[in-house]
Design an enzyme around this catalytic site. Sequence first.
Site, PDB file in Angstrom:
ATOM      1  N   CYS A  58       0.829  -1.209   0.000  1.00  0.00           N
ATOM      2  CA  CYS A  58       0.000   0.000   0.000  1.00  0.00           C
ATOM      3  C   CYS A  58       0.866   1.263   0.000  1.00  0.00           C
ATOM      4  O   CYS A  58       1.600   1.514   0.963  1.00  0.00           O
ATOM      5  CB  CYS A  58      -0.901  -0.053   1.242  1.00  0.00           C
ATOM      6  SG  CYS A  58      -1.728   1.485   1.659  1.00  0.00           S
ATOM      7  N   CYS A  61       0.297   3.637   2.918  1.00  0.00           N
ATOM      8  CA  CYS A  61       0.822   3.015   4.143  1.00  0.00           C
ATOM      9  C   CYS A  61       2.332   3.242   4.242  1.00  0.00           C
ATOM     10  O   CYS A  61       2.858   3.565   5.311  1.00  0.00           O
ATOM     11  CB  CYS A  61       0.539   1.517   4.155  1.00  0.00           C
ATOM     12  SG  CYS A  61      -1.209   1.091   4.126  1.00  0.00           S
TER      13      CYS A  61
END
Length: 136
Positions: A58, A61
């Site tokens: 991600c 992230c």
Amino acid sequence: MGNCLHKDNLGDGDSDQHVDFVSGNVQLITTKESWDQHLEQANRDSKIVVANFSATWCGPCKMIAPYFCDLSEKHSSMMFLLVDVDEMADFSTSLDIKATPTFFFLKDGKEFDKLVGANKPELEKKIAVITGGVPH
């Protein structure tokens, strides 16, 4: 302050997959038992838990991980946890995680706030409200 540093993968397995995500006082949670143990410890120590539900693939992230690690060092009166939603898929689903990153704020083992998305100002604001704006 500590930084989350990235190690180049030299082809010796995937043991470095969390290097971008875990540093400072961030604890990696890999089992439900570990989650329960950390929550029990936080309860004993009267600590607020900030849990980052994340994924190694991600982009957002990866972007917020070093900041999360820095926050963990500034706010040692809180417990910072990282849960990889792919490694703990059933557990993440049971908590209704629908997007990454998702940050849970827990007190006495119960969620009292939540933030979905890699929103640094909002994450900082939520922590400032909890700590009274003072690093601990």
